[in-house]
Each structure stands twice: as C-alpha cells, then as structure tokens.
Design an enzyme around this catalytic site. Structure first.
Site, PDB file in Angstrom:
ATOM      1  N   LYS A 199       0.839  -1.265   0.119  1.00 33.42           N
ATOM      2  CA  LYS A 199       0.329  -0.171   0.021  1.00 33.42           C
ATOM      3  C   LYS A 199       0.864   1.087  -0.040  1.00 33.42           C
ATOM      4  CE  LYS A 199      -2.230  -1.512   3.926  1.00 33.42           C
ATOM      5  NZ  LYS A 199      -1.638  -2.645   3.882  1.00 33.42           N
ATOM      6  N   THR A 200       1.760   1.296   0.811  1.00 33.22           N
ATOM      7  CA  THR A 200       2.817   2.686   0.941  1.00 33.22           C
ATOM      8  C   THR A 200       3.520   2.693  -0.304  1.00 33.22           C
ATOM      9  OG1 THR A 200       2.726   2.477   3.522  1.00 33.22           O
ATOM     10  CG2 THR A 200       4.563   3.591   2.399  1.00 33.22           C
TER      11      THR A 200
ATOM     12  N   ASP B  26      -1.625   6.833   6.104  1.00 37.52           N
ATOM     13  CA  ASP B  26      -1.731   5.307   6.567  1.00 37.52           C
ATOM     14  C   ASP B  26      -2.760   5.271   7.745  1.00 37.52           C
ATOM     15  OD1 ASP B  26      -1.027   2.670   6.559  1.00 37.52           O
ATOM     16  OD2 ASP B  26       1.010   3.068   7.242  1.00 37.52           O
TER      17      ASP B  26
ATOM     18  N   THR C 123      -5.652  -1.321   6.938  1.00 39.85           N
ATOM     19  CA  THR C 123      -5.724  -3.049   6.947  1.00 39.85           C
ATOM     20  C   THR C 123      -7.198  -3.282   7.628  1.00 39.85           C
ATOM     21  OG1 THR C 123      -4.842  -2.800   9.416  1.00 39.85           O
ATOM     22  CG2 THR C 123      -3.420  -2.887   7.542  1.00 39.85           C
TER      23      THR C 123
ATOM     24  N   ARG D  41       6.818  -7.902   2.125  1.00 40.47           N
ATOM     25  CA  ARG D  41       7.670  -7.281   3.287  1.00 40.47           C
ATOM     26  C   ARG D  41       8.285  -8.534   4.040  1.00 40.47           C
ATOM     27  NH1 ARG D  41       4.025  -3.877   6.559  1.00 40.47           N
ATOM     28  NH2 ARG D  41       4.539  -2.142   5.369  1.00 40.47           N
TER      29      ARG D  41
END
Length: 340
Positions: free
Chosen positions: A67-68, A113, A162, A221
């Site tokens: 997402k980031t 975020d 999330t 990640r």
C-alpha cells in the site's frame, strides 16, 4: 529483550530505511498485482491528459502487500510530491489544516496510513478538502461564532488501511479509486526476492530463493525480511551464497516451518485444537488464551491462516480445518453425542 517476529507483516522497529531501499519506484518495477497496475496506469494517464490531480485513492489489504509503496509510485508517476502521515498522528483538525495549506501544492499527494484510525473531528474536516478543496475553520462560540472558508491546493488524498470494515461510509464513499491488494503468488515472491537480492548484492541460487519464497506467506515485506536474515546466515555460516541448504538451515533456526508458519501461528492452531476442541472459538477468547492483542491476531496472523486453509471463520467463531490437524500431526477429536 524480546526478539521481533520475522513473520510479523507490520514494519518492525527501525526497518523503514531497509524497506525504502528495496521499494520499486515505478509501476514497471512493481512486481505482482497485475490488474491493479493496469488500472492505475489508465487512471494516471487520464489525469495527466486532463491536467488534473489524480482522483482520491483507497488501498486496503493485510499489512506488507504494497500500500505504501504504491502510494509513492503514484506520486512518482504523476510527477508530484507526496506527504506522508497516519491516522493516529492527526489528532485535531488544525493538524490537517497546517499540512494541506502549508506543505502541499496543486496535484500533490497526501498519504494517510491507518486512515481507519482518524479522529472523528479530523475525518469530518477532511470531507470538504476531498470534495471542494476547501477547509472550514470555526471561530468563536455561541451566537457570535463564524466559519472561515480557506481554499486548499487541489491535492489527492491516498488512504491506506488494514481494516476497511472500520471505515465510515461517508469517508469510504469519497474515494473514487478503491483497490484491494491480494496476497502474491509464489512465482511473484520469487521475482521480488531476486530483485531485492540484486539490490543488496547477494548471490543466490534458484532453489535458495524458492526456499525463502515458500515461507514468505505471499507477502513482499516478509520475503525481504527473510532474505536479509538468510543473508546473515549465508555470510556467517556459509560461503556467502544463499542456496537451498543454507536457506533451509536459516529458516529452521528462525522456527519457520515449510508452510511459512511461525511459533505464534502454531500456538494459535494448537490452542484451538487442544483448549477449544477444534473450535468454534471467538477471537477474544483466543487473544486471552495466547496473551496477545486482538488486533495482532486479526490483522497479522489470521489473514494468512485463512487464505492458506488452516482455519475457517464462521458466525460462531474460528474452527480448524483438516489441513491444520495434518500439519500439526495431531488426531482430530471425534464429535460425541452428550446425554444429559
């Protein structure tokens, strides 16, 4: 000191700088999420043709799926600046006002975020910014109160969460572009690991990469984090090359099994099997039994266990599947009629 869990898909302490160096900078470099990339290319090109800011975007997914990264790619592809913040940081409308009026220009992106954790007053102040590029400030109280109308730059709000179910309807409806990022296929994770290894200057074999990818839970990640840890083992206990043998030994030392489950995952499965007879059991009871936060289980642990077929979420609670019993090598308790 408690060791940080390598399979926690949320950023670990001090990990941001490592993540940033491995992030792709363009959609061309971004691996996976093909349908999403194709759609974003269209939206970006259309905005450029019209010479307008990109429409507001909402990215939602479990942690660690990009997402980031995609938010920064949007800024790069649009040729604009990006300002990053998070829902808990914006505690009052003034925080938002200072950001959008003083730190951003037309076309820039404000990335928020954990947007589901916005303060109610901040969220309501954000609505006119998203709709009319206007910020309203109330001055005074009572009959003498007035409202100042402050124009803001024509910016793009990009939200990431999330927990999309916790977003209010009015906020969700103001995002024209909504994207659900999904877990990655193993072949995509392998490509991500190879790209990261090249950036880090790490030598590898295809089988070594496959060992890491198989246990990365479909999450970039986690894949990059495991790559760095296996690299340490390769340099200290091997010849510096990540091959199948050193990768297997490293992941075993990290207590990550061949299904990508760590000690917390297995503890959760054993807890359901042994303390709750295989379920159903509510998440609150599980959190208490495991001495974990409910959010940790719902945001980090459960999504992969459900996706991989180890547990099912039912209206009555969580239950184990046959795959869990087979993986844990325990016999499934047979249901018995109870007479009273």
């Amino acid at each position: 000191m408690k060791e940080e869990n390598p399979l926690n898909s949320k950023p670990l302490h001090g990990e941001e700088k490592h993540e940033y160096s491995l992030r792709p900078k363009t959609l061309r470099e971004f691996i996976g999420q093909e349908k999403t990339k194709e759609n974003l290319k269209v939206f970006i090109e259309a905005a450029k043709i019209r010479k307008e800011p990109l429409d507001h975007c909402l990215f939602y997914s479990p942690p660690g799926l990009g997402k980031t990264t995609l938010s920064h790619i949007l800024a790069s592809e649009m040729g604009v600046n990006i300002k990053t913040t998070s829902g808990p940081v914006l505690t009052k409308p003034g925080d938002l006002a200072a950001m959008v009026t003083a730190e951003l220009n037309d076309g820039d992106i404000l990335f928020i975020d954990e947007i589901h954790r916005l303060n109610t007053a901040v969220e309501e102040a954000l609505y006119p910014v998203m709709e009319d590029f206007t910020f309203y400030v109330n001055t005074g109280k009572g009959p003498g109160a007035t409202t100042l109308k402050i124009p803001t730059p024509r910016i793009t709000i990009v939200g990431a969460t999330t927990r999309s179910g916790l977003l209010t309807g009015p906020l969700r409806d103001r995002f024209s572009i909504t994207v659900n990022l999904t877990f990655y296929e193993k072949i995509e994770i392998e490509e991500i690991i190879k790209r990261s290894a090249s950036i880090l200057g790490v030598n590898y074999t295809d089988q070594g990469v496959k060992e890491i990818a198989d246990r990365s839970r479909g999450t970039p990640r986690i894949a990059n984090r495991l790559l760095r840890r296996v690299r340490d083992f390769a340099q200290v206990k091997g010849n510096g090359i990540i091959d199948e043998d050193i990768a297997s030994k490293a992941l075993k030392a990290l207590e990550i099994d061949n299904e990508g489950l760590d000690s917390l995952d297995r503890a959760l499965l054993f807890c359901i099997a042994e303390k709750f007879d295989g379920g159903p059991v509510g998440i609150e009871n599980l959190a208490v039994a495991l001495s974990q936060e409910t959010d940790t289980l719902t945001d980090t642990v459960e999504p992969y266990l459900i996706k991989a077929g180890f547990i099912q979420r039912t209206p009555r609670g969580r239950i184990l599947t046959q795959k869990s019993y087979s993986h844990l090598k325990i016999n499934r308790k047979q249901e018995k009629d109870k007479l009273f």
